[in-house]
Design an enzyme around this catalytic site. Structure first.
Site, PDB file in Angstrom:
ATOM      1  N   LYS A   1     -30.621 -32.741 -51.262  1.00  0.00           N
ATOM      2  CA  LYS A   1     -30.157 -31.365 -51.460  1.00  0.00           C
ATOM      3  C   LYS A   1     -29.670 -31.113 -52.883  1.00  0.00           C
ATOM      4  O   LYS A   1     -29.457 -32.046 -53.653  1.00  0.00           O
ATOM      5  CB  LYS A   1     -29.056 -31.036 -50.442  1.00  0.00           C
ATOM      6  CG  LYS A   1     -29.634 -30.783 -49.045  1.00  0.00           C
ATOM      7  CD  LYS A   1     -28.620 -30.262 -48.073  1.00  0.00           C
ATOM      8  CE  LYS A   1     -29.312 -29.973 -46.739  1.00  0.00           C
ATOM      9  NZ  LYS A   1     -28.361 -29.603 -45.684  1.00  0.00           N
TER      10      LYS A   1
ATOM     11  N   ARG B   1     -28.948 -37.092 -41.239  1.00  0.00           N
ATOM     12  CA  ARG B   1     -30.262 -36.430 -41.276  1.00  0.00           C
ATOM     13  C   ARG B   1     -30.884 -36.635 -42.656  1.00  0.00           C
ATOM     14  O   ARG B   1     -30.334 -36.158 -43.653  1.00  0.00           O
ATOM     15  CB  ARG B   1     -30.072 -34.936 -40.978  1.00  0.00           C
ATOM     16  CG  ARG B   1     -31.348 -34.120 -40.964  1.00  0.00           C
ATOM     17  CD  ARG B   1     -31.024 -32.658 -40.672  1.00  0.00           C
ATOM     18  NE  ARG B   1     -32.230 -31.843 -40.656  1.00  0.00           N
ATOM     19  CZ  ARG B   1     -32.812 -31.360 -41.746  1.00  0.00           C
ATOM     20  NH1 ARG B   1     -32.299 -31.602 -42.945  1.00  0.00           N
ATOM     21  NH2 ARG B   1     -33.907 -30.643 -41.651  1.00  0.00           N
TER      22      ARG B   1
HETATM   23  C1  7PJ Z   1     -29.808 -29.136 -42.323  1.00  0.00           C
HETATM   24  C2  7PJ Z   1     -30.492 -28.833 -41.148  1.00  0.00           C
HETATM   25  C3  7PJ Z   1     -28.513 -29.713 -42.235  1.00  0.00           C
HETATM   26  C4  7PJ Z   1     -28.762 -29.615 -39.844  1.00  0.00           C
HETATM   27  C5  7PJ Z   1     -31.695 -28.264 -42.842  1.00  0.00           C
HETATM   28  C6  7PJ Z   1     -32.793 -29.231 -46.003  1.00  0.00           C
HETATM   29  C7  7PJ Z   1     -32.598 -27.863 -45.481  1.00  0.00           C
HETATM   30  N1  7PJ Z   1     -29.986 -29.079 -39.919  1.00  0.00           N
HETATM   31  N2  7PJ Z   1     -31.678 -28.282 -41.500  1.00  0.00           N
HETATM   32  N3  7PJ Z   1     -28.035 -29.928 -40.963  1.00  0.00           N
HETATM   33  N4  7PJ Z   1     -30.586 -28.787 -43.378  1.00  0.00           N
HETATM   34  N5  7PJ Z   1     -28.228 -29.866 -38.642  1.00  0.00           N
HETATM   35  O1  7PJ Z   1     -33.047 -30.200 -45.287  1.00  0.00           O
HETATM   36  O2  7PJ Z   1     -32.702 -29.343 -47.243  1.00  0.00           O
HETATM   37  O3  7PJ Z   1     -27.805 -29.998 -43.202  1.00  0.00           O
HETATM   38  S1  7PJ Z   1     -33.030 -27.629 -43.750  1.00  0.00           S
END
Ligand code: 7PJ
Length: 287
Positions: free
Chosen positions: A229, A263
């Protein structure tokens, strides 16, 4: 012993942090989605993420990057449903039986994904879109990740402000947990996520990472998503393909501060980092 129930009698064990591998189903150059090529590459990607050490595959068909355009319902369904079906139909049980999370805010995508065999709803809008609460409540034991976001993806990064960052996010969590309870969703089904980069300045993001353990007091597992990010890229002045080391540092700090689900894009490298930390944390036997 932290476990979260899943549909069809399965369980998510969270005694030690587990990895959620990101599977973005984005359109290929030949079609709007659902093509053989796209579905096939999603399955291959899922297989790689699982072999590398992911416990959960997070399938997303909507880009929530700051400034990304909206995706229509048909387009999103076309991207994610064939991918879930193909994973569930795979000949290898490690793939067909994997834990699938659906990264969406649209209730119809949730409904169809859960029918196709998804186990977890991962909603960056925390079930605030129309019918999302009621669809989630229809499916017994579906796990739900409620993420905090200030504003909407298109504009959320333009000068985000908080009265009190932690109090505001905790207040939001409590409000959403109550809304879930009212809809008939048990708190034990819930996972929380403060939402790195979703309406947060660089300073906010690092404050969240430093004090990540303060979200543990609600008694629910907390997820950390900071892989590649801008909180990494802007700090280090690195393009997205140069953010691995920074992302790994962030993943380790989140794990040390109590994150139960990490994640990430780079599953293999993150698994190595967590294994070194675990060996140190739990010790190894000399046998
Ligand atoms: C997140 C997400 C996060 C959860 C995305 C990216 C943007 N779901 N989906 N937490 N970020 N739960 O991966 O850069 O931080 S999309």
């Amino acid at each position: 012993m932290t476990t979260v129930n899943l549909p069809r009698g399965r369980k998510l064990h969270l005694d030690t942090p587990i990895i959620m591998g990101i599977l973005n189903v984005t359109p290929d150059s030949f079609s709007d989605g659902g093509s053989y090529y796209q579905t096939d590459s999603a399955v291959i990607q899922a297989q790689t993420l699982l072999n590398d050490g992911a416990t959960i595959i997070d399938i997303g068909g909507e880009s929530t990057r700051p400034g990304a355009p909206d995706v229509t319902l048909e387009e999103e369904l076309n991207r994610v449903i064939p991918a879930i079906n193909a994973i569930r139909a795979h000949s290898e049980p490690t793939v067909s039986d994997c834990i699938i999370s659906i990264d969406t805010s649209k209730s119809e995508v949730m409904r169809q994904a859960l029918h196709a065999g998804a186990d977890i709803i991962n909603d960056v809008r925390a079930l605030q879109e129309p019918d999302a609460l009621s669809v989630a409540a229809e499916f017994a034991d579906v796990a739900i990740c409620l993420m905090h976001m200030q504003g909407q993806p298109r504009t959320m990064q333009s000068n985000p402000q908080y009265n009190d960052l932690f109090a505001d996010i905790n207040h939001f969590f409590k409000q959403r947990i109550d809304a879930c309870k009212t809809a008939g969703i048990k708190p034990q089904q819930l996972i929380l996520d403060p939402g790195f980069g979703f309406g947060k300045s660089l300073a906010h993001n690092y404050e969240l990472l430093k004090r990540f353990d303060e979200f543990n007091h609600l008694g629910l597992p907390v997820l950390a998503g900071l892989s590649r990010k801008s909180m990494i890229g802007n700090l280090l002045n690195r393009n997205t393909d140069e953010r691995l080391a920074g992302s790994l540092a962030g993943a380790l700090i989140a794990a040390q501060n109590g994150a139960k689900i990490i994640r990430v894009h780079d599953v293999k490298e993150t698994a190595d980092v967590l294994a070194v930390w675990q060996a140190c944390e739990q010790g190894l036997s000399n046998e």
